[in-house]
Design an enzyme around this catalytic site. Structure first.
Site, PDB file in Angstrom:
ATOM      1  N   TYR A 154      25.593  67.819 -21.443  1.00 49.47           N
ATOM      2  CA  TYR A 154      26.889  67.208 -21.774  1.00 49.47           C
ATOM      3  C   TYR A 154      27.911  67.467 -20.662  1.00 49.47           C
ATOM      4  O   TYR A 154      28.644  66.566 -20.249  1.00 49.47           O
ATOM      5  CB  TYR A 154      27.346  67.806 -23.103  1.00 49.47           C
ATOM      6  CG  TYR A 154      28.606  67.239 -23.702  1.00 49.47           C
ATOM      7  CD1 TYR A 154      28.567  66.088 -24.492  1.00 49.47           C
ATOM      8  CD2 TYR A 154      29.830  67.874 -23.530  1.00 49.47           C
ATOM      9  CE1 TYR A 154      29.725  65.590 -25.086  1.00 49.47           C
ATOM     10  CE2 TYR A 154      30.989  67.382 -24.111  1.00 49.47           C
ATOM     11  CZ  TYR A 154      30.928  66.241 -24.888  1.00 49.47           C
ATOM     12  OH  TYR A 154      32.078  65.757 -25.475  1.00 49.47           O
ATOM     13  N   LYS A 158      29.790  64.633 -18.511  1.00 47.52           N
ATOM     14  CA  LYS A 158      31.250  64.499 -18.581  1.00 47.52           C
ATOM     15  C   LYS A 158      31.909  64.781 -17.228  1.00 47.52           C
ATOM     16  O   LYS A 158      32.980  64.239 -16.934  1.00 47.52           O
ATOM     17  CB  LYS A 158      31.807  65.425 -19.662  1.00 47.52           C
ATOM     18  CG  LYS A 158      31.403  65.019 -21.094  1.00 47.52           C
ATOM     19  CD  LYS A 158      31.925  63.651 -21.464  1.00 47.52           C
ATOM     20  CE  LYS A 158      31.759  63.339 -22.950  1.00 47.52           C
ATOM     21  NZ  LYS A 158      32.227  61.976 -23.292  1.00 47.52           N
TER      22      LYS A 158
HETATM   23  N1  CAA Z   1      29.839  82.412 -24.780  1.00 53.02           N
HETATM   24  C1  CAA Z   1      29.033  83.424 -24.397  1.00 53.02           C
HETATM   25  N2  CAA Z   1      27.817  83.648 -24.919  1.00 53.02           N
HETATM   26  C2  CAA Z   1      27.401  82.823 -25.886  1.00 53.02           C
HETATM   27  C3  CAA Z   1      28.173  81.748 -26.345  1.00 53.02           C
HETATM   28  C4  CAA Z   1      29.430  81.585 -25.756  1.00 53.02           C
HETATM   29  N3  CAA Z   1      30.243  80.546 -26.121  1.00 53.02           N
HETATM   30  N4  CAA Z   1      27.482  81.098 -27.293  1.00 53.02           N
HETATM   31  C5  CAA Z   1      26.328  81.754 -27.452  1.00 53.02           C
HETATM   32  N5  CAA Z   1      26.266  82.799 -26.587  1.00 53.02           N
HETATM   33  C6  CAA Z   1      25.191  83.766 -26.456  1.00 53.02           C
HETATM   34  C7  CAA Z   1      24.850  84.384 -27.806  1.00 53.02           C
HETATM   35  O1  CAA Z   1      25.721  85.445 -28.101  1.00 53.02           O
HETATM   36  C8  CAA Z   1      23.421  84.810 -27.611  1.00 53.02           C
HETATM   37  O2  CAA Z   1      23.398  86.015 -26.859  1.00 53.02           O
HETATM   38  P1  CAA Z   1      22.186  87.055 -27.040  1.00 53.02           P
HETATM   39  O3  CAA Z   1      20.921  86.327 -26.661  1.00 53.02           O
HETATM   40  O4  CAA Z   1      22.546  88.148 -26.110  1.00 53.02           O
HETATM   41  O5  CAA Z   1      22.211  87.424 -28.489  1.00 53.02           O
HETATM   42  C9  CAA Z   1      22.861  83.726 -26.692  1.00 53.02           C
HETATM   43  O6  CAA Z   1      24.009  83.126 -26.039  1.00 53.02           O
HETATM   44  C10 CAA Z   1      22.113  82.668 -27.470  1.00 53.02           C
HETATM   45  O7  CAA Z   1      22.983  82.102 -28.455  1.00 53.02           O
HETATM   46  P2  CAA Z   1      22.422  81.535 -29.838  1.00 53.02           P
HETATM   47  O8  CAA Z   1      21.781  82.662 -30.611  1.00 53.02           O
HETATM   48  O9  CAA Z   1      23.518  80.794 -30.534  1.00 53.02           O
HETATM   49  O10 CAA Z   1      21.295  80.557 -29.327  1.00 53.02           O
HETATM   50  P3  CAA Z   1      20.672  79.319 -30.031  1.00 53.02           P
HETATM   51  O11 CAA Z   1      19.580  78.864 -29.132  1.00 53.02           O
HETATM   52  O12 CAA Z   1      20.376  79.587 -31.452  1.00 53.02           O
HETATM   53  O13 CAA Z   1      21.844  78.235 -30.027  1.00 53.02           O
HETATM   54  C11 CAA Z   1      23.448  76.786 -29.081  1.00 53.02           C
HETATM   55  C12 CAA Z   1      22.408  77.844 -28.806  1.00 53.02           C
HETATM   56  C13 CAA Z   1      22.780  75.513 -29.657  1.00 53.02           C
HETATM   57  C14 CAA Z   1      24.063  76.420 -27.721  1.00 53.02           C
HETATM   58  C15 CAA Z   1      24.508  77.284 -30.073  1.00 53.02           C
HETATM   59  O14 CAA Z   1      24.996  78.528 -29.614  1.00 53.02           O
HETATM   60  C16 CAA Z   1      25.667  76.322 -30.164  1.00 53.02           C
HETATM   61  O15 CAA Z   1      25.589  75.303 -30.836  1.00 53.02           O
HETATM   62  N6  CAA Z   1      26.759  76.652 -29.508  1.00 53.02           N
HETATM   63  C17 CAA Z   1      27.932  75.748 -29.469  1.00 53.02           C
HETATM   64  C18 CAA Z   1      27.900  74.910 -28.231  1.00 53.02           C
HETATM   65  C19 CAA Z   1      29.215  74.196 -28.112  1.00 53.02           C
HETATM   66  O16 CAA Z   1      30.257  74.784 -27.837  1.00 53.02           O
HETATM   67  N7  CAA Z   1      29.221  72.849 -28.286  1.00 53.02           N
HETATM   68  C20 CAA Z   1      30.416  72.084 -28.266  1.00 53.02           C
HETATM   69  C21 CAA Z   1      30.222  70.909 -29.194  1.00 53.02           C
HETATM   70  S1  CAA Z   1      31.731  69.970 -29.421  1.00 53.02           S
HETATM   71  C22 CAA Z   1      31.733  69.025 -28.052  1.00 53.02           C
HETATM   72  O17 CAA Z   1      30.837  68.960 -27.297  1.00 53.02           O
HETATM   73  C23 CAA Z   1      32.967  68.236 -27.774  1.00 53.02           C
HETATM   74  C24 CAA Z   1      33.526  68.616 -26.491  1.00 53.02           C
HETATM   75  O18 CAA Z   1      33.609  67.774 -25.606  1.00 53.02           O
HETATM   76  C25 CAA Z   1      34.047  69.938 -26.304  1.00 53.02           C
HETATM   77  P1  NAI Z   2      31.817  61.287 -33.139  1.00 60.21           P
HETATM   78  O1  NAI Z   2      30.428  61.799 -33.191  1.00 60.21           O
HETATM   79  O2  NAI Z   2      32.719  61.469 -34.292  1.00 60.21           O
HETATM   80  O3  NAI Z   2      31.809  59.730 -32.781  1.00 60.21           O
HETATM   81  C1  NAI Z   2      31.048  59.241 -31.719  1.00 60.21           C
HETATM   82  C2  NAI Z   2      30.703  57.798 -31.993  1.00 60.21           C
HETATM   83  O4  NAI Z   2      29.904  57.315 -30.906  1.00 60.21           O
HETATM   84  C3  NAI Z   2      29.887  57.605 -33.264  1.00 60.21           C
HETATM   85  O5  NAI Z   2      30.451  56.584 -34.063  1.00 60.21           O
HETATM   86  C4  NAI Z   2      28.523  57.215 -32.757  1.00 60.21           C
HETATM   87  O6  NAI Z   2      27.820  56.339 -33.639  1.00 60.21           O
HETATM   88  C5  NAI Z   2      28.867  56.518 -31.451  1.00 60.21           C
HETATM   89  N1  NAI Z   2      27.726  56.464 -30.550  1.00 60.21           N
HETATM   90  C6  NAI Z   2      26.876  57.485 -30.269  1.00 60.21           C
HETATM   91  N2  NAI Z   2      25.911  57.043 -29.454  1.00 60.21           N
HETATM   92  C7  NAI Z   2      26.160  55.719 -29.220  1.00 60.21           C
HETATM   93  C8  NAI Z   2      25.501  54.743 -28.476  1.00 60.21           C
HETATM   94  N3  NAI Z   2      24.378  54.999 -27.781  1.00 60.21           N
HETATM   95  N4  NAI Z   2      26.023  53.492 -28.449  1.00 60.21           N
HETATM   96  C9  NAI Z   2      27.143  53.219 -29.161  1.00 60.21           C
HETATM   97  N5  NAI Z   2      27.788  54.113 -29.899  1.00 60.21           N
HETATM   98  C10 NAI Z   2      27.308  55.359 -29.922  1.00 60.21           C
HETATM   99  O7  NAI Z   2      32.447  61.944 -31.830  1.00 60.21           O
HETATM  100  P2  NAI Z   2      33.955  62.105 -31.356  1.00 60.21           P
HETATM  101  O8  NAI Z   2      34.310  63.503 -31.466  1.00 60.21           O
HETATM  102  O9  NAI Z   2      34.798  61.059 -31.979  1.00 60.21           O
HETATM  103  O10 NAI Z   2      33.783  61.789 -29.791  1.00 60.21           O
HETATM  104  C11 NAI Z   2      34.318  60.655 -29.144  1.00 60.21           C
HETATM  105  C12 NAI Z   2      34.285  60.919 -27.649  1.00 60.21           C
HETATM  106  O11 NAI Z   2      35.116  62.033 -27.337  1.00 60.21           O
HETATM  107  C13 NAI Z   2      32.896  61.268 -27.113  1.00 60.21           C
HETATM  108  O12 NAI Z   2      32.740  60.710 -25.835  1.00 60.21           O
HETATM  109  C14 NAI Z   2      32.951  62.774 -27.010  1.00 60.21           C
HETATM  110  O13 NAI Z   2      32.033  63.252 -26.075  1.00 60.21           O
HETATM  111  C15 NAI Z   2      34.374  62.965 -26.573  1.00 60.21           C
HETATM  112  N6  NAI Z   2      34.902  64.281 -26.800  1.00 60.21           N
HETATM  113  C16 NAI Z   2      34.952  64.803 -28.074  1.00 60.21           C
HETATM  114  C17 NAI Z   2      35.467  66.051 -28.279  1.00 60.21           C
HETATM  115  C18 NAI Z   2      35.524  66.697 -29.615  1.00 60.21           C
HETATM  116  O14 NAI Z   2      35.824  67.894 -29.675  1.00 60.21           O
HETATM  117  N7  NAI Z   2      35.255  65.989 -30.717  1.00 60.21           N
HETATM  118  C19 NAI Z   2      35.985  66.846 -27.144  1.00 60.21           C
HETATM  119  C20 NAI Z   2      35.884  66.209 -25.875  1.00 60.21           C
HETATM  120  C21 NAI Z   2      35.375  64.960 -25.730  1.00 60.21           C
END
Ligand code: CAA
Ligand code: NAI
Length: 246
Positions: A154, A158
């Site tokens: 990701y 991005k």
């Molecule tokens: N900072 C530092 N260390 C971290 C960490 C963090 N943020 N997250 C996890 N770790 C560490 C854990 O403490 C663990 O350490 P140990 O092995 O020493 O115990 C190790 O990393 C492994 O972590 P997990 O046990 O959680 O590992 P997992 O394989 O079960 O899961 C994961 C990994 C899927 C990445 C899970 O931790 C997760 O989902 N994390 C969240 C990821 C995240 O922030 N995603 C954002 C989504 S929202 C989005 O994407 C929108 C956007 O634009 C921001």
């Molecule tokens: P969401 O999961 O609520 O909505 C995403 C939408 O994109 C869904 O309706 C999904 O069906 C559609 N989509 C996924 N794959 C697709 C494809 N192949 N073709 C057409 N549509 C598709 O997510 P959210 O949070 O609304 O995210 C919107 C944008 O903002 C994304 O680009 C995400 O990466 C970005 N973003 C989100 C953040 C957050 O914290 N929610 C933070 C930073 C960026």
């Protein structure tokens, strides 16, 4: 009304940020093409907006599939007569630590979040070039600027979006087309709902404003960058993250 008589395509408009933007854009006077993979949600949400008197149409697309996007661009032009604004908002996550991330999960995220932005932009470009104007807004992320644990795929996509935004701003500025990006922080949507509880707590703790963002916070930024108010803004990455990045 800040987008009166404009035609906007918003990808990922069936849920979350894109849905909030579709409603906001339509309330600002735009005709909105809600383009999304999720037809069930998309058709339902578009119908609800129509019942509020807003001008929207749903188009089922897969942004990773070029044919689907080319057809959508032609269909939007046929339905609304022009294309003024493209919001490249569709996105997915497939989080995993580098040691465990599968090549398929790496590729899937790049296909949607990076290649999808390329496909949609290239598909609408001839229409914008023909009319000599346009606004393209790409969606990056705090993860693409700073990196984020568990988001190799990701963050790469991005960060790539930022590179494409700046390149297109340089290529297209003289053609009357502004290209900018929004980099949201952590926003309460289906995407963040999948994040483990303890990580959500950490995210919140990073935000000087002390809360996660709302989809409307990002829709507001999209409106600004899509409106005439931003005519001299080009190639910028607008951070809408409550101050995470300073
Ligand atoms: N900072 C530092 N260390 C971290 C960490 C963090 N943020 N997250 C996890 N770790 C560490 C854990 O403490 C663990 O350490 P140990 O092995 O020493 O115990 C190790 O990393 C492994 O972590 P997990 O046990 O959680 O590992 P997992 O394989 O079960 O899961 C994961 C990994 C899927 C990445 C899970 O931790 C997760 O989902 N994390 C969240 C990821 C995240 O922030 N995603 C954002 C989504 S929202 C989005 O994407 C929108 C956007 O634009 C921001
Ligand atoms: P969401 O999961 O609520 O909505 C995403 C939408 O994109 C869904 O309706 C999904 O069906 C559609 N989509 C996924 N794959 C697709 C494809 N192949 N073709 C057409 N549509 C598709 O997510 P959210 O949070 O609304 O995210 C919107 C944008 O903002 C994304 O680009 C995400 O990466 C970005 N973003 C989100 C953040 C957050 O914290 N929610 C933070 C930073 C960026």
């Amino acid at each position: 009304m800040r987008l009166k008589d404009k035609v906007a395509i918003i990808t990922g408009a069936a849920n979350g940020i894109g849905l909030a933007a579709a409603e906001r854009f339509a309330r600002e006077g735009a005709a909105v093409a809600m383009a999304d993979y999720d037809a069930d949600m998309g058709i339902t949400r578009a119908q609800e907006l129509k019942e509020k008197g807003l001008k929207v149409e749903f188009f089922q697309v897969n942004v990773a599939d070029r044919k689907s996007i080319d057809s959508m661009a032609v269909a939007v032009k046929a339905a609304f007569g022009k294309i003024d604004i493209l919001i490249n908002n569709a996105g997915i996550t497939r989080d995993g630590m580098l040691s465990k991330l599968s090549p398929d999960d790496f590729q899937a995220v790049v296909d949607v979040n990076l290649s999808g932005v390329f496909h949609c932009t290239q598909a609408v470009l001839p229409f914008m070039l023909e009319q000599g104007s346009g606004k393209i807004i790409n969606t990056s992320s705090v993860s693409g600027i700073y990196g984020n644990v568990g988001q190799t795929n990701y963050a790469a996509a991005k960060a790539g979006v930022v590179g494409m935004t700046k390149t297109w701003a340089k290529e297209l500025g003289r053609k009357g087309i502004n290209v900018n990006a929004v980099a949201p922080g952590f926003i309460s949507t289906g995407m963040t709902a999948k994040v483990p509880e303890k990580v959500i707590g950490q995210m919140q703790g990073m935000v000087p404003l002390g809360r996660l963002g709302k989809p409307e916070d990002i829709a507001n930024a999209y409106v600004f960058l899509a409106s005439d108010e931003s005519d001299y803004v080009n190639g910028t990455v607008l951070h809408v993250d409550g101050g995470i990045m300073m």
